[in-house]
Design a protein around this motif. Structure first.
Motif, PDB file in Angstrom:
ATOM      1  N   SER A   1      -9.612   7.236  -2.713  1.00  0.00           N
ATOM      2  CA  SER A   1      -8.766   8.347  -3.148  1.00  0.00           C
ATOM      3  C   SER A   1      -9.564   9.488  -3.777  1.00  0.00           C
ATOM      4  CB  SER A   1      -7.721   7.847  -4.149  1.00  0.00           C
ATOM      5  OG  SER A   1      -8.343   7.412  -5.348  1.00  0.00           O
TER       6      SER A   1
ATOM      7  N   ASN B   1      -1.316   6.168  -2.626  1.00  0.00           N
ATOM      8  CA  ASN B   1      -0.699   6.413  -1.324  1.00  0.00           C
ATOM      9  C   ASN B   1      -0.607   7.903  -0.999  1.00  0.00           C
ATOM     10  OD1 ASN B   1       0.741   5.620   1.077  1.00  0.00           O
ATOM     11  ND2 ASN B   1       2.604   6.342   0.071  1.00  0.00           N
TER      12      ASN B   1
ATOM     13  N   ASP C   1       1.727   2.031  -3.767  1.00  0.00           N
ATOM     14  CA  ASP C   1       0.743   2.050  -4.852  1.00  0.00           C
ATOM     15  C   ASP C   1       0.434   3.477  -5.287  1.00  0.00           C
ATOM     16  OD1 ASP C   1      -0.849   3.046  -2.866  1.00  0.00           O
ATOM     17  OD2 ASP C   1      -2.377   1.481  -2.959  1.00  0.00           O
TER      18      ASP C   1
ATOM     19  N   LYS D   1      -2.519   9.348   2.318  1.00  0.00           N
ATOM     20  CA  LYS D   1      -1.696   9.835   3.434  1.00  0.00           C
ATOM     21  C   LYS D   1      -1.738  11.355   3.555  1.00  0.00           C
ATOM     22  CE  LYS D   1       1.457   6.067   4.288  1.00  0.00           C
ATOM     23  NZ  LYS D   1       2.863   5.677   4.540  1.00  0.00           N
TER      24      LYS D   1
ATOM     25  N   ASN E   1       0.819  -1.217   0.000  1.00  0.00           N
ATOM     26  CA  ASN E   1       0.000   0.000   0.000  1.00  0.00           C
ATOM     27  C   ASN E   1       0.851   1.263   0.000  1.00  0.00           C
ATOM     28  OD1 ASN E   1      -2.267  -1.587   0.056  1.00  0.00           O
ATOM     29  ND2 ASN E   1      -2.600  -1.392   2.260  1.00  0.00           N
ATOM     30  N   ASP E   2       2.048   1.168   0.585  1.00  0.00           N
ATOM     31  CA  ASP E   2       2.914   2.350   0.651  1.00  0.00           C
ATOM     32  C   ASP E   2       3.530   2.687  -0.694  1.00  0.00           C
ATOM     33  OD1 ASP E   2       2.381   2.487   3.351  1.00  0.00           O
ATOM     34  OD2 ASP E   2       4.108   1.234   3.894  1.00  0.00           O
TER      35      ASP E   2
ATOM     36  N   ARG F   1      -9.448   1.188  -2.362  1.00  0.00           N
ATOM     37  CA  ARG F   1      -8.481   2.286  -2.220  1.00  0.00           C
ATOM     38  C   ARG F   1      -8.644   3.309  -3.343  1.00  0.00           C
ATOM     39  NH1 ARG F   1      -4.145   1.960   1.160  1.00  0.00           N
ATOM     40  NH2 ARG F   1      -2.756   3.052  -0.280  1.00  0.00           N
TER      41      ARG F   1
END
Length: 345
Positions: free
Chosen positions: A253, A122, A119, A126, A116-117, A249
């Motif tokens: 986003s 991210n 893709d 974040k 996930n960090d 995800r």
């Protein structure tokens, strides 16, 4: 002479035995069973069919009630005797009879969550980048399309509508990249009704193509509410598989990750049997007075009022259903695009 005739007519022992055997065979013949009553679907007369169906329904309901009563009595009897209470029967449904899916993500899957960090979503998730969505249409947009886009812009914060005109979709993607949009959403209409939704994550993809169905606009929802401009709370349900995790995800986003809970808005994407159901609600807190009759003998049944705060949901709309058709690497490219996943009909 008459006596002699009677004696002659009386059968001998062997004849009597044969006659008794014949009677026994006659008695042993299988009795014809009564024909089963006809099913309602076999009855042509409408009134008779309705009458038979209602009777069958009453009998079935009475039988179900009787079985439930017997189960309750058996459980009560077992509890009184100190025996083990029989297990409660679980109804057979599609969900609890489904075979376990091997692609379901486990909470301890470190490899998945480490990915996930790295893709494409991210930076937005974040809160390094603020999501900014460009909404456009197909080249021939009419009917419910403009109204649906107007309501979508009220659902998604930082959404901006750009008229498609005669521009190619690649030009629209390039335009959005130059103006630092994080996603492009294309609403496709067919026969004056939206039937597909294309979501392109920028700048490097992926691209998801959804089939859109069962669209209900706000004006068609009974007792609907009007949404505020606050950032909504996002709820994602059952995005548990590897593909569902990625699609979840991607949807996540589109929305800011710092919701304003004071606005009491909630947007729900519920995934069930490969269909994604969208709902948009607003919390409503109501203060009501409840009358309570006191049971004290001294007060003699006086009533007191207490204030209670009740919470309920009010739907703001729109309401629609999505089904993922394709998930493509990179931005939209029909000729040389590489697909991560394609729905097999």
């Amino acid at each position: 002479m008459a006596r002699e005739d009677r004696k002659r007519r009386q059968p001998d022992g062997d004849e009597a035995a044969d006659e008794g055997e014949r009677r026994g065979r006659r008695d042993k013949r299988p009795k014809e069973e009564k024909p089963a009553p006809p099913l309602p679907s076999e009855i042509r007369n409408k009134e008779k069919r309705s009458e038979v169906y209602a009777k069958l329904k009453r009998e079935k309901k009475a039988q179900k009630r009787r079985l439930g009563r017997e189960r309750g009595q058996a459980a009560q009897r077992a509890a009184e005797l100190g025996e083990e209470v029989p297990e409660k029967q679980v109804p057979r449904t599609i969900e609890n009879t489904r075979e376990p899916d091997e692609t379901v993500c486990r909470p301890d899957d470190q490899e998945l969550f480490a990915g996930n960090d790295a893709d494409e979503f991210n930076a937005v998730l974040k809160q390094v980048v603020t999501p900014k969505v460009l909404i456009t249409t197909c080249r021939f947009n009419s009917g419910m399309g403009p109204a649906f886009i107007k309501e979508l812009m009220q659902v998604i914060p930082n959404a901006q509508y750009v008229n498609r005109g005669t521009y190619d979709l690649k030009k629209i993607v390039e335009y959005a990249n130059n103006r630092e949009f994080t996603s492009v959403m294309v609403v496709h209409t067919n026969r004056r009704e939206p039937d597909a939704l294309l979501i392109i994550n920028l700048p490097e993809g992926p691209t998801a193509h959804f089939k859109l169905s069962k669209l209900v606009l706000r004006k068609d929802i009974k007792n609907h509410g009007n949404p505020t401009s606050h950032k909504p709370e996002l709820v994602l349900n059952n995005f548990t598989t590897c593909l569902g995790h990625r699609v979840g995800r991607m949807i996540q986003s589109l929305f800011p990750q710092d919701p304003n809970f004071r606005g009491r808005r909630v947007v729900t994407f519920h995934n069930q049997r490969d269909y994604i159901f969208f709902r948009h609600h607003r919390y409503i807190f109501e203060e009501k007075e409840k009358k309570i009759v006191s049971k004290d003998k001294k007060s003699k049944g006086e009533t007191k009022t207490e204030k209670q705060i009740n919470c309920r949901l009010q739907e703001c709309g729109p309401r629609f259903t999505l089904k993922l058709l394709t998930l493509q690497h990179g931005t939209f490219d029909t000729k040389s695009g590489e697909y991560e996943w394609v729905h097999k009909a």
